[in-house]
Scaffold this active site. Sequence first.
Site, PDB file in Angstrom:
ATOM      1  N   CYS A   1       0.837  -1.205   0.000  1.00 18.90           N
ATOM      2  CA  CYS A   1       0.000   0.000   0.000  1.00 18.90           C
ATOM      3  C   CYS A   1       0.873   1.256   0.000  1.00 18.90           C
ATOM      4  CB  CYS A   1      -0.973  -0.035   1.181  1.00 18.90           C
ATOM      5  SG  CYS A   1      -2.353   1.124   1.031  1.00 18.90           S
TER       6      CYS A   1
ATOM      7  N   HIS B   1      -3.417  -5.627   1.262  1.00 16.03           N
ATOM      8  CA  HIS B   1      -2.681  -5.835   2.511  1.00 16.03           C
ATOM      9  C   HIS B   1      -2.619  -7.312   2.907  1.00 16.03           C
ATOM     10  CE1 HIS B   1      -2.251  -1.639   4.088  1.00 16.03           C
ATOM     11  NE2 HIS B   1      -3.202  -1.428   3.202  1.00 16.03           N
TER      12      HIS B   1
ATOM     13  N   GLU C   1      -0.762  -8.687   5.051  1.00 16.82           N
ATOM     14  CA  GLU C   1      -0.569  -8.829   6.506  1.00 16.82           C
ATOM     15  C   GLU C   1      -1.883  -8.827   7.274  1.00 16.82           C
ATOM     16  OE1 GLU C   1      -0.727  -4.343   6.030  1.00 16.82           O
ATOM     17  OE2 GLU C   1      -0.283  -6.138   4.834  1.00 16.82           O
TER      18      GLU C   1
END
Length: 239
Positions: A101, A210, A212
């Site tokens: 990002c 994302h 994560e």
Amino acid sequence: MSSGQRGTAGGASPVTRRIGVVTFPGSLDDRDAAHAIQLGGGEAVALWHGDTELSGVDAVVLPGGFSYGDYLRAGAIARFSPMVGAVVDAARDGLPVLGICNGFQVLCEAGLLPGALSRNVGLHFVCRDQRLRMENTSTAWTSEYTPGADVIIPVKHGEGRYIVRPATLAQLEYDGLVVARYLGGNPNGSVADIAGVCNAGGTVVGLMPHPEHAVEPLTGPGSDGLAMFRPVVSGIFTG
């Protein structure tokens, strides 16, 4: 293991790697990235934006957030930080780097990846679970996915529209440097539904979604993102 992921060849025992996670003023997802690295079996090493020492890490993650408040434009100030200067030098020598990002924005601003990230079409911030198709699974960060895998990884951004000159886009497509594309609707208007790209060597990857935030079902849509961190942790990428 997700149907879109593949294990290490021959069942070899993974080799633990030290993965640096850079924190800028305004970073939001540095701790999430560190958690994902640890879940993948690696050691997360905190790197500060004002330092120049990479502490002997084996790879670096530039996390999401709003580095330096995203003043001027997203990633434009972070690109000049001492740590990013060190990362750029190391990346040109082959160090694997993942920009997520805001980190993707920084990589484009720093010239490690082509193109730029602009305001979303419609000018609205978008936050949702997003289907992706994994296009290039031979990079340092995506080699645990199967080609064409359909995965779900969240997006949350206001400046995620990937733009690039037509000639550069044609070269990216020809060279197979598109890492992932949006499925089920483009959340930001990115050209050719591009969600992520890589450099020619496959060591530097920029991704707007994302991973994560998709490492365990308790706090995300599943664990499809965990495979993004395991290749460098296990040392299975050979370039």
